[in-house]
Design an enzyme around this catalytic site. Structure first.
Site, PDB file in Angstrom:
ATOM      1  N   CYS A  33       0.904  -1.316  -0.194  1.00 47.29           N
ATOM      2  CA  CYS A  33      -0.145  -0.044  -0.068  1.00 47.29           C
ATOM      3  C   CYS A  33       0.947   1.365  -0.187  1.00 47.29           C
ATOM      4  O   CYS A  33       0.282   2.510  -0.244  1.00 47.29           O
ATOM      5  CB  CYS A  33      -0.942   0.121   1.005  1.00 47.29           C
ATOM      6  N   CYS A 102      -1.267  -3.881   8.252  1.00 49.74           N
ATOM      7  CA  CYS A 102      -1.010  -2.576   8.887  1.00 49.74           C
ATOM      8  C   CYS A 102      -0.176  -2.644  10.295  1.00 49.74           C
ATOM      9  O   CYS A 102       0.618  -1.821  10.278  1.00 49.74           O
ATOM     10  CB  CYS A 102      -2.164  -1.560   9.004  1.00 49.74           C
TER      11      CYS A 102
HETATM   12 FE1  FES Z   1      -1.348   0.304   4.388  1.00 48.68          FE
HETATM   13 FE2  FES Z   1      -2.986   0.007   6.423  1.00 48.68          FE
HETATM   14  S1  FES Z   1      -3.503   0.131   4.557  1.00 48.68           S
HETATM   15  S2  FES Z   1      -0.775   0.244   6.311  1.00 48.68           S
END
Ligand code: FES
Length: 128
Positions: A33, A102
Site C-alpha cells: 500500500c 498495517c
Molecule cells: Fe497500508 Fe494500512 S492500508 S498500512
C-alpha cells in the site's frame, strides 16, 4: 469495524513527531500500500526515555504507531524488544482481518530503531 481503542489512538495519536539527536531510528513500510512509519527513540540508562513517530498511512497504521510508542515509552530496552506486532494488535483490542498487515509495521519500526541504537552504541554503522 475498528475498536474504540483504535479510534482513540487514530483521533488523538500520542507521541507524534521527530526527536532531535535520536539514538535510534527505524523505518518500516508495507510493500503493497506504500504506507510507512518512522520511529525514533532516545535512550537513557538503557531505558526508552522518549519515542516519537511519523506515519504516512491508514487509520490502523496510525493507531498502531501511537500504541507502540505508549507501550515502549519508559521501558527498559530489553522489555521494549519484547513488543511484537501481535501484542500491539491485541492491546488495541484487535484489528480487522484485512488490516493486520498495517499492524506489522509498528513493532517492526520499533525493533529496527532499537537495533539502530544498539549498533551505534557498539560503533557499527548501518545504511538504511
Ligand atoms: Fe497500508 Fe494500512 S492500508 S498500512
Amino acid at each position: 469495524m475498528y475498536s474504540k481503542i483504535v479510534m482513540d489512538h487514530f483521533q488523538n495519536p500520542r507521541n507524534v513527531g521527530k526527536i532531535k539527536d535520536a539514538d535510534g531510528i527505524g523505518k518500516a513500510g508495507t510493500g503493497n500500500c506504500g504506507d510507512m512509519i518512522e520511529m525514533a527513540i532516545k535512550v537513557e540508562d538503557e531505558k526508552i526515555k522518549d519515542i516519537k513517530f511519523l506515519t504516512f498511512g491508514c487509520v490502523a497504521a496510525i493507531a498502531v504507531s501511537s500504541m507502540v510508542t505508549e507501550m515502549a515509552k519508559g521501558q527498559p530496552v530489553g522489555e521494549a524488544k519484547k513488543i511484537t506486532n501481535d501484542s500491539v494488535a491485541e492491546t488495541l483490542g484487535g484489528l480487522p482481518e484485512n488490516k493486520l498487515h498495517c499492524s506489522n509495521m509498528g513493532a517492526d519500526a520499533l525493533q529496527i530503531a532499537i537495533k539502530d541504537y544498539e549498533e551505534k552504541k557498539t560503533g557499527k554503522t548501518r545504511e538504511n
